[in-house]
Structure formats: C-alpha cells, structure tokens
Design a protein around this motif. Structure first.
Motif, PDB file in Angstrom:
ATOM      1  N   UNK A 152       0.838  -1.205   0.000  1.00  0.00           N
ATOM      2  CA  UNK A 152       0.000   0.000   0.000  1.00  0.00           C
ATOM      3  C   UNK A 152       0.874   1.256   0.000  1.00  0.00           C
ATOM      4  N   UNK A 153       1.932   1.238   0.810  1.00  0.00           N
ATOM      5  CA  UNK A 153       2.836   2.390   0.871  1.00  0.00           C
ATOM      6  C   UNK A 153       3.582   2.560  -0.452  1.00  0.00           C
ATOM      7  N   UNK A 154       4.038   1.474  -1.041  1.00  0.00           N
ATOM      8  CA  UNK A 154       4.724   1.544  -2.334  1.00  0.00           C
ATOM      9  C   UNK A 154       3.785   2.118  -3.396  1.00  0.00           C
ATOM     10  N   UNK A 155       2.528   1.670  -3.402  1.00  0.00           N
ATOM     11  CA  UNK A 155       1.537   2.194  -4.355  1.00  0.00           C
ATOM     12  C   UNK A 155       1.346   3.697  -4.161  1.00  0.00           C
ATOM     13  N   UNK A 156       1.232   4.120  -2.899  1.00  0.00           N
ATOM     14  CA  UNK A 156       1.037   5.531  -2.579  1.00  0.00           C
ATOM     15  C   UNK A 156       2.195   6.377  -3.111  1.00  0.00           C
ATOM     16  N   UNK A 157       3.424   5.938  -2.845  1.00  0.00           N
ATOM     17  CA  UNK A 157       4.594   6.694  -3.310  1.00  0.00           C
ATOM     18  C   UNK A 157       4.694   6.681  -4.829  1.00  0.00           C
ATOM     19  N   UNK A 158       4.410   5.541  -5.455  1.00  0.00           N
ATOM     20  CA  UNK A 158       4.440   5.435  -6.918  1.00  0.00           C
ATOM     21  C   UNK A 158       3.430   6.399  -7.533  1.00  0.00           C
ATOM     22  N   UNK A 159       2.246   6.482  -6.943  1.00  0.00           N
ATOM     23  CA  UNK A 159       1.212   7.397  -7.453  1.00  0.00           C
ATOM     24  C   UNK A 159       1.661   8.851  -7.341  1.00  0.00           C
ATOM     25  N   UNK A 160       2.340   9.199  -6.244  1.00  0.00           N
ATOM     26  CA  UNK A 160       2.852  10.573  -6.072  1.00  0.00           C
ATOM     27  C   UNK A 160       3.914  10.887  -7.119  1.00  0.00           C
ATOM     28  N   UNK A 161       4.713   9.896  -7.483  1.00  0.00           N
ATOM     29  CA  UNK A 161       5.738  10.085  -8.517  1.00  0.00           C
ATOM     30  C   UNK A 161       5.069  10.228  -9.883  1.00  0.00           C
ATOM     31  N   UNK A 162       4.133   9.331 -10.178  1.00  0.00           N
ATOM     32  CA  UNK A 162       3.451   9.375 -11.486  1.00  0.00           C
ATOM     33  C   UNK A 162       2.696  10.679 -11.689  1.00  0.00           C
ATOM     34  N   UNK A 163       2.123  11.225 -10.625  1.00  0.00           N
ATOM     35  CA  UNK A 163       1.340  12.459 -10.732  1.00  0.00           C
ATOM     36  C   UNK A 163       2.230  13.695 -10.861  1.00  0.00           C
ATOM     37  N   UNK A 164       3.530  13.527 -10.558  1.00  0.00           N
ATOM     38  CA  UNK A 164       4.439  14.665 -10.609  1.00  0.00           C
ATOM     39  C   UNK A 164       4.570  15.369  -9.274  1.00  0.00           C
ATOM     40  N   UNK A 165       3.829  14.912  -8.262  1.00  0.00           N
ATOM     41  CA  UNK A 165       3.928  15.513  -6.931  1.00  0.00           C
ATOM     42  C   UNK A 165       5.348  15.339  -6.377  1.00  0.00           C
ATOM     43  N   UNK A 166       5.953  14.187  -6.684  1.00  0.00           N
ATOM     44  CA  UNK A 166       7.367  13.959  -6.382  1.00  0.00           C
ATOM     45  C   UNK A 166       8.093  13.908  -7.727  1.00  0.00           C
ATOM     46  N   UNK A 167       8.945  14.884  -7.987  1.00  0.00           N
ATOM     47  CA  UNK A 167       9.605  15.016  -9.285  1.00  0.00           C
ATOM     48  C   UNK A 167      10.915  14.234  -9.327  1.00  0.00           C
ATOM     49  N   UNK A 168      11.374  13.884 -10.536  1.00  0.00           N
ATOM     50  CA  UNK A 168      12.674  13.217 -10.665  1.00  0.00           C
ATOM     51  C   UNK A 168      13.768  14.017  -9.958  1.00  0.00           C
ATOM     52  N   UNK A 169      14.585  13.307  -9.178  1.00  0.00           N
ATOM     53  CA  UNK A 169      15.655  13.947  -8.430  1.00  0.00           C
ATOM     54  C   UNK A 169      15.246  14.436  -7.054  1.00  0.00           C
ATOM     55  N   UNK A 170      13.947  14.483  -6.794  1.00  0.00           N
ATOM     56  CA  UNK A 170      13.465  14.965  -5.496  1.00  0.00           C
ATOM     57  C   UNK A 170      13.644  13.893  -4.422  1.00  0.00           C
ATOM     58  N   UNK A 171      13.994  14.341  -3.239  1.00  0.00           N
ATOM     59  CA  UNK A 171      14.205  13.431  -2.110  1.00  0.00           C
ATOM     60  C   UNK A 171      12.856  13.012  -1.515  1.00  0.00           C
ATOM     61  N   UNK A 172      12.721  11.722  -1.233  1.00  0.00           N
ATOM     62  CA  UNK A 172      11.524  11.222  -0.573  1.00  0.00           C
ATOM     63  C   UNK A 172      11.567  11.599   0.903  1.00  0.00           C
ATOM     64  N   UNK A 173      10.406  11.608   1.558  1.00  0.00           N
ATOM     65  CA  UNK A 173      10.419  11.830   3.009  1.00  0.00           C
ATOM     66  C   UNK A 173      11.275  10.758   3.690  1.00  0.00           C
ATOM     67  N   UNK A 174      11.798  11.071   4.855  1.00  0.00           N
ATOM     68  CA  UNK A 174      12.645  10.129   5.591  1.00  0.00           C
ATOM     69  C   UNK A 174      11.831   8.929   6.060  1.00  0.00           C
ATOM     70  N   UNK A 175      12.544   7.874   6.436  1.00  0.00           N
ATOM     71  CA  UNK A 175      11.891   6.687   6.984  1.00  0.00           C
ATOM     72  C   UNK A 175      11.041   7.076   8.185  1.00  0.00           C
ATOM     73  N   UNK A 176      11.597   7.912   9.064  1.00  0.00           N
ATOM     74  CA  UNK A 176      10.861   8.340  10.259  1.00  0.00           C
ATOM     75  C   UNK A 176       9.578   9.086   9.887  1.00  0.00           C
ATOM     76  N   UNK A 177       9.672   9.967   8.888  1.00  0.00           N
ATOM     77  CA  UNK A 177       8.477  10.709   8.456  1.00  0.00           C
ATOM     78  C   UNK A 177       7.426   9.765   7.884  1.00  0.00           C
ATOM     79  N   UNK A 178       7.859   8.824   7.041  1.00  0.00           N
ATOM     80  CA  UNK A 178       6.915   7.885   6.442  1.00  0.00           C
ATOM     81  C   UNK A 178       6.280   6.989   7.503  1.00  0.00           C
ATOM     82  N   UNK A 179       7.081   6.561   8.482  1.00  0.00           N
ATOM     83  CA  UNK A 179       6.562   5.750   9.591  1.00  0.00           C
ATOM     84  C   UNK A 179       5.450   6.496  10.312  1.00  0.00           C
ATOM     85  N   UNK A 180       5.707   7.759  10.640  1.00  0.00           N
ATOM     86  CA  UNK A 180       4.739   8.556  11.388  1.00  0.00           C
ATOM     87  C   UNK A 180       3.498   8.872  10.557  1.00  0.00           C
TER      88      UNK A 180
END
Length: 80
Positions: free
Chosen positions: A9-37
């Motif tokens: 579910x988390x992988x799908x969520x992040x993939x969707x954010x990338x596909x939509x352009x919300x997370x752009x190529x080269x952009x850093x993902x939130x930290x493990x701690x942020x994603x956990x929370x």
C-alpha cells in the motif's frame, strides 16, 4: 480476498505521487521516520516499500543521504 500488505500500500502511494508529478525526478523522498509517522507503519514496512520501488526503478537510494525519485522513470511513469 486478503487485504493488500502495508508495504505494498505504501509503495503504491509513493508510486502514485511520482506518477502524478507531486514527487519530481531527483526529489528526495520523506525520511523513513516521516513515512513511519505519516502512515502509522513500522520501519520494516517502509524499508520493504522503498526496496520494491528501487527494484522497479522508481527510486534510487544514496547511502547516508536518502532516497530520491529516479531521474529516468520506468515505462508508464510520468513523462517530462
């Protein structure tokens, strides 16, 4: 039918954010701690989701720095 695993579910969520352009190529993902929370999941769930996205070519990890959206997305990814 069983519910989808939390890491999937988390992988799908992040993939969707990338596909939509919300997370752009080269952009850093939130930290493990942020994603956990944000998603109320364990570190293992976050790591598994990131590992799957790395294997599929969506993200690239830089040891000691973080995980970034891949510059060249897999087929089906957002086109620039």
């Amino acid at each position: 039918m069983p519910a989808k695993a939390k890491w999937a579910q988390l992988a799908d969520y992040l993939r969707e954010r990338i596909e939509s352009g919300e997370l752009a190529p080269g952009e850093k993902l939130p930290s493990t701690a942020q994603l956990k929370e944000e998603h109320a999941v364990s570190q293992t769930v976050v790591r598994q989701a990131i590992l799957v996205l790395q294997m599929q070519g969506w993200v690239e990890g830089v040891h000691g720095v973080g995980v970034f959206v891949a510059e060249r997305l897999p087929d089906g990814g957002r086109k620039s």
